[in-house]
Motif scaffolding. Structure first.
Motif, short mmCIF file in Angstrom:
data_model
loop_
_atom_site.label_atom_id
_atom_site.label_comp_id
_atom_site.label_asym_id
_atom_site.label_seq_id
_atom_site.Cartn_x
_atom_site.Cartn_y
_atom_site.Cartn_z
N MET A 170 -28.51 41.91 49.34
CA MET A 170 -27.48 42.04 49.99
C MET A 170 -26.19 41.36 49.31
SD MET A 170 -26.92 42.22 54.28
CE MET A 170 -26.92 40.39 54.32
N LEU A 181 -38.36 47.27 50.54
CA LEU A 181 -38.23 47.33 52.22
C LEU A 181 -38.26 45.92 52.76
CD1 LEU A 181 -37.90 49.25 54.18
CD2 LEU A 181 -40.32 49.70 54.28
N TYR A 194 -20.22 54.77 54.04
CA TYR A 194 -20.47 53.31 53.06
C TYR A 194 -21.69 52.81 53.75
CZ TYR A 194 -19.75 49.15 50.90
OH TYR A 194 -19.62 47.70 50.35
N LEU A 235 -35.04 43.51 51.51
CA LEU A 235 -33.58 43.87 51.28
C LEU A 235 -32.57 43.04 51.49
CD1 LEU A 235 -33.32 47.68 53.25
CD2 LEU A 235 -33.26 46.86 50.83
N GLY A 282 -22.15 42.99 52.66
CA GLY A 282 -23.34 44.13 53.37
C GLY A 282 -23.66 45.02 52.46
N ARG A 283 -22.94 45.02 51.25
CA ARG A 283 -23.51 46.04 50.37
C ARG A 283 -24.73 45.67 49.65
NH1 ARG A 283 -22.47 46.55 44.79
NH2 ARG A 283 -21.86 44.44 44.74
N LEU A 284 -25.51 46.75 49.39
CA LEU A 284 -26.71 46.73 48.53
C LEU A 284 -26.56 46.81 47.13
CD1 LEU A 284 -29.21 48.72 50.88
CD2 LEU A 284 -29.35 46.18 50.50
N ASN A 330 -36.74 51.97 47.09
CA ASN A 330 -36.61 51.27 48.27
C ASN A 330 -37.76 50.75 49.14
OD1 ASN A 330 -33.48 51.70 49.46
ND2 ASN A 330 -33.97 53.67 48.57
N GLU A 383 -27.59 48.19 44.36
CA GLU A 383 -28.55 49.18 43.83
C GLU A 383 -29.08 48.75 42.45
OE1 GLU A 383 -30.03 51.56 45.25
OE2 GLU A 383 -29.04 51.77 47.05
N MET A 420 -39.06 57.93 51.64
CA MET A 420 -37.83 57.11 50.86
C MET A 420 -38.60 56.94 49.43
SD MET A 420 -36.80 54.34 53.74
CE MET A 420 -34.92 53.94 53.01
N ARG A 463 -29.71 51.58 55.11
CA ARG A 463 -31.07 51.69 54.65
C ARG A 463 -32.08 51.61 55.61
NH1 ARG A 463 -31.20 51.65 49.36
NH2 ARG A 463 -29.06 52.22 49.79
N TYR A 464 -32.07 50.80 56.50
CA TYR A 464 -32.98 50.73 57.57
C TYR A 464 -32.82 51.95 58.46
CZ TYR A 464 -34.34 45.68 56.59
OH TYR A 464 -34.70 44.76 55.59
N GLY A 503 -24.97 54.48 53.09
CA GLY A 503 -25.41 54.58 51.88
C GLY A 503 -25.48 53.21 51.01
N ARG A 504 -25.04 52.34 51.48
CA ARG A 504 -24.68 50.99 50.54
C ARG A 504 -25.22 49.74 51.31
NH1 ARG A 504 -23.61 53.37 45.56
NH2 ARG A 504 -22.35 55.01 46.05
N THR A 505 -25.37 49.95 52.51
CA THR A 505 -25.68 48.63 53.02
C THR A 505 -27.27 48.48 53.66
OG1 THR A 505 -25.22 49.15 55.56
CG2 THR A 505 -23.32 48.33 53.99
N VAL A 506 -27.68 47.16 54.20
CA VAL A 506 -28.82 47.20 54.58
C VAL A 506 -29.07 47.71 55.74
CG1 VAL A 506 -30.42 45.43 55.38
CG2 VAL A 506 -28.77 44.87 53.57
#
Lengths: 513, 335
Positions: free
Chosen positions: A362, A355, B199, A358, A366-368, A351, A370, A347, B208-209, B202-205
């Motif tokens: 949020m 880590l 989605y 994270l 639930g979107r990150l 990220n 970026e 990664m 990513r985990y 690519g975009r959520t926790v």
């Protein structure tokens, strides 16, 4: 003097980069020639060319004065050149002897293996190494140090004329290093040329005849090891003076206690360990390998279970059953093995920094976020001077020092007040080391409570405000940091075995108090 | 020294890394295009609208299962139970709709929730009991196969009480809106599931985990990530998606066929692998999986049109899997 190997004008380009620029190197029979340079200086690339793993773009390699083409590892082996890699490449389920002769097993009729001869030949090699090891021992059950010895035995079994050793002592303790150096001296007598890659300066003085220094893919200088001061070598390596400020021990006795542990126990590994750590303090942990320092750290962090004991963070008792609990309590742990335990290697930097945090990035649903992750990463890349082309660089492509900084950034972002560093500079070159030291000192000044576990005494003494020493799972004493404590004091506590404790108990009390 | 300075091998490797993602998709996509062109040249019947729709319809179930499998495979795990879980959820839908006579939305909900619950259970067996994913889901595969037969009494359950049920798969919302575009609903469901999974990845926790677990589970644990809980969540999500696949296939057959299901998991895994997702975890895309699933159904459809015997079609599919993974490995080595 006659040379066995001569490399001239070696060029190697990887896509987008000039890895070796007219590099050169020569090796005489019966000498130990150390190759020094920071990570990325090109030493490994140069040696991989010599071992036939890479092909050079241009340049000449001469063996005994005659040009030779090293097209593959096999042709290098045929030319008498062997390499012992930094990472072990043994088969864990086979025995030591089977590993040594893999692919060259002595055979009898009908393709049957001659196991007896195999073990006998392995035993002979061990004998020349003065190594006490059962050829029939399964490799997976051996210590890392013994495995390293098996790897060396395997290289010796080929009777190479040139042996390349890449950081052979990384996993060895002092006694084992002495054994290894004995083997290397025997090899010298037999006329074998040894190329020795190491980051440990003191080893050069002990074993090397000549030192070649590389920087940025270029040859810098070749100097005799005996009469060149270490500082000169370091300056040539990094291309600038490395400043190392002397330790100033601040008075942290009035600071609030950040971490207190009482009576930690688990079997023979952790035996009644108690200590406390103030805010702004750096507590060093010294001891020999297997003394239980890493075990204590992992237990406090919840990575391994405890049988009994109490952990108080900022005066409040905490139940820590998993790293998740520890992180919530504000404890961060930086493992000695970054690649296995610290980083998600495939990664990117962004990220990896995020880590442990994270969830704070949020957004609904639930979107990150970026963009904010990117800004945070850029922030830490600047603050910690992480050398990376961008925050989307995969961390496996960074040097050891910069990987370590990424891990540090991860915990700083998580806002951990208590940071446990396990061998913070393992595999990191000299220039980056002093940067990490500076960083740790600054962190303590900003009020972080820091534990540093290190097997290198100079490192412990360079950093620690107090030094805790362990032996066989017990805390044998806590010494003051700074000039008051010498290496001998630490070593005495580090070798204070249980049977000796009773006799020296009163003296101990005096020292510790 | 400045931030932009990099050491030699770093930069070399950096330039490698930059192309690999795009190349991976390009390779699978290129294969798909070549197959399409090849079959159209070989047979005029191939590029007919009805045939293309048939290919898409055939892709829908395997595609949805492959999306479910992708999530788990990226974590470094494997799920062998996706096929029989799909059947099990179809049987549950049959029980709720036909035996109990409940309304359609409840049947849909029951299938998806059952899938998620079973996925969660598999995840718990893997995370809490520390049983390797291969074994845990192998066991689950057999358990579900058996349970489907037990619950249904080994007979198919028909959805005669729910006349609108077949619409889920075979109807066409787009066809109703735009008469020239009769894309079956099953394909639209696949599309929606893929977009959603993409989605999430690519975009959520959670997504990513997935990558963090596949890349280095221990490092994630030592970063304070509740690895076990996230793992169970991922298997639950994957199970829920299997529930959707169960609805789509039951709707297409207008029945829950309890004996069906085994073998689907391998087709799903094949699609994932052809799409460039690494079985060792940490790397993969939903788009790649979709292309992988399409390659498989285009191939089967094309070979059928060229009248290749069915037994030989299987041989070709198997060869394609090996070639695809080999090509992917070669690309990685030379890049």
């Amino acid at each position: 003097m006659q040379t066995v190997i001569e490399m001239r004008g070696i060029e190697k380009r990887f896509p987008g980069v000039h890895a070796l620029k007219s590099a050169r190197f020569d090796l005489r029979p019966g000498e130990v020639h150390a190759l020094m340079g920071e990570n990325g200086a090109g030493k490994s690339t140069l040696m991989k060319i010599l071992a036939g793993i890479y092909r050079p773009d241009a340049g000449e390699i001469l063996i005994d004065g005659k040009t030779i083409e090293l097209a593959s590892p096999r042709s290098a082996q045929a030319a008498g050149i062997g390499i012992i890699h930094q990472e072990l490449s043994l088969m864990n389920d086979l025995t030591a002897a089977q590993n040594i002769f893999i692919g060259r097993e002595p055979r009898r009729a009908f393709g049957l293996l001659d196991e007896r001869l195999l073990n006998q030949q392995a035993a002979e090699i061990f004998k020349t190494m003065r190594l006490k090891l059962d050829p029939q021992a399964t490799v997976g059950g051996l210590t890392i140090a013994k495995q390293q010895m098996v790897e060396i035995a395997k290289a010796l079994s080929y009777n190479f004329r040139v042996l390349i050793m890449d950081e052979p002592t990384a996993a060895l303790n002092d006694a084992e290093i002495a054994d290894l150096f004995g083997i290397i001296r025997d090899l010298k007598v037999q006329g074998v040329g040894v190329v020795y890659i190491s980051h440990k300066m003191d080893e050069l003085k002990r074993i090397a005849d000549r030192v070649t220094i590389m920087r940025d893919g270029e040859f810098v200088d070749t100097v005799p090891a005996a009469d060149t001061p270490i500082n000169t070598i370091i300056t040539k390596m990094v291309g600038r003076e490395v400043k190392d400020e002397p330790l100033q021990v601040p008075d942290t006795s009035k600071n609030p206690i950040a971490l207190e542990v009482k009576g930690l126990r688990r079997g023979r590994e952790i035996r009644d360990v108690s200590f406390s750590l103030a805010r702004g303090e750096i507590l060093g942990f010294a001891g020999l390998m297997g003394a239980g320092r890493t075990e204590v750290a992992r237990a406090i962090f919840g990575a391994d279970p405890l049988e009994s004991g109490e952990i108080l963070v900022h005066g409040k008792p905490q139940t820590i059953r998993s790293p998740h609990d520890a992180v919530k309590a504000g404890i961060g742990y930086l493992s000695e093995d970054r690649k296995h335990f610290g980083l998600a290697l495939s990664m990117d930097v962004r990220n990896n920094i995020a880590l442990a945090s994270l969830k704070s990035f949020m957004r609904f649903p639930g979107r990150l976020d970026e963009k904010s992750m990117k800004n945070t990463a850029h922030d830490y890349i600047r603050k910690l001077a992480i050398r990376t082309p961008s925050d989307t660089q995969e961390v496996k492509l960074l040097s050891g020092g910069n990987q370590q900084k990424v891990v540090i950034a991860k915990w700083l972002l998580r806002n951990c007040d208590i940071l446990i560093f396990d061998e913070p500079t393992r595999g990191i070159d000299v220039g980056a080391k002093s940067e990490i030291y500076q960083l740790l000192t600054n962190l303590s000044k900003s009020g972080k409570a820091i534990i540093v576990i290190s097997s290198e005494l100079p490192e412990v003494m360079r950093l620690s405000h107090r030094i805790a020493v362990m032996c066989e799972g017990r805390l044998t004493g806590i010494l003051p940091g700074g000039a008051a404590t010498g290496q001998e004091d630490i070593m005495r506590l580090a070798t204070l075995r249980e049977s000796m404790v009773v006799e020296t108990d009163t003296e101990m009390q005096r020292r510790v108090g | 020294m400045t931030n932009t300075e990099i050491t030699a091998p770093m930069a070399a490797a950096a330039s490698k890394g930059r192309f690999s993602g795009a190349q991976q998709k390009l390779l699978a996509f290129g294969t798909l295009i070549i197959l399409l062109i090849g079959f159209s040249l070989a047979s005029p019947n191939f590029m007919q609208t009805t045939n293309i729709l048939a290919i898409l319809q055939a892709t829908s179930v395997n595609g949805i299962l492959a999306v479910a499998a992708t999530l788990v495979i990226i974590t470094g795990g494997i799920d062998l139970s996706v096929g029989t879980l799909m059947t099990f959820t179809a049987v549950i839908a049959g029980v709720v709709l036909t035996y109990w006579g409940m309304p359609l939305p409840l049947g849909i909900l029951a299938a998806i929730l059952t899938g998620a619950l079973i996925g969660f259970t598999s995840g718990a067996i893997i995370a809490k009991m520390k049983i390797p994913p291969f074994i845990a889901t192998l066991g689950m595969m057999l358990i579900l196969k058996g349970l489907s037969l037990v619950i249904s009494g080994t007979k198919p359950i028909y959805f005669n009480n729910t006349p609108s049920f077949p619409v889920i798969s075979t109807g066409s919302i787009t066809g109703d809106l735009i008469p020239g575009l009769p894309v079956p609903n099953g394909v639209l469901v696949l599309f929606l599931v893929a977009v959603l999974a993409s989605y999430i990845l690519g975009r959520t926790v959670l997504g990513r985990y997935c990558f963090a677990l596949g890349s280095n589970e221990e490092a994630a644990r030592l970063s304070g990530v509740s690895v076990d809980n996230w793992k169970m969540a991922i298997y639950a999500l994957s199970g829920g998606i299997c529930g959707i696949a169960g609805l789509v296939i039951a709707s297409r057959l207008n029945s829950a066929q309890p004996a069906l299901g085994q073998g689907y998991e391998l087709d799903a895994i094949a699609a994932v692998v052809i799409g460039g997702t690494s079985l060792s975890g940490g790397r993969g895309t939903i788009l790649g999986t979709l292309i992988g699933a399409l390659i498989m159904s285009v191939l089967l459809n094309g070979l059928r049109i060229l009248s290749m015997p069915q037994e030989w079609q299987t041989v070709v599919t198997g060869s394609i899997i090996i070639i695809a993974v080999y090509a992917d490995m070669m690309r990685r080595r030379t890049a």
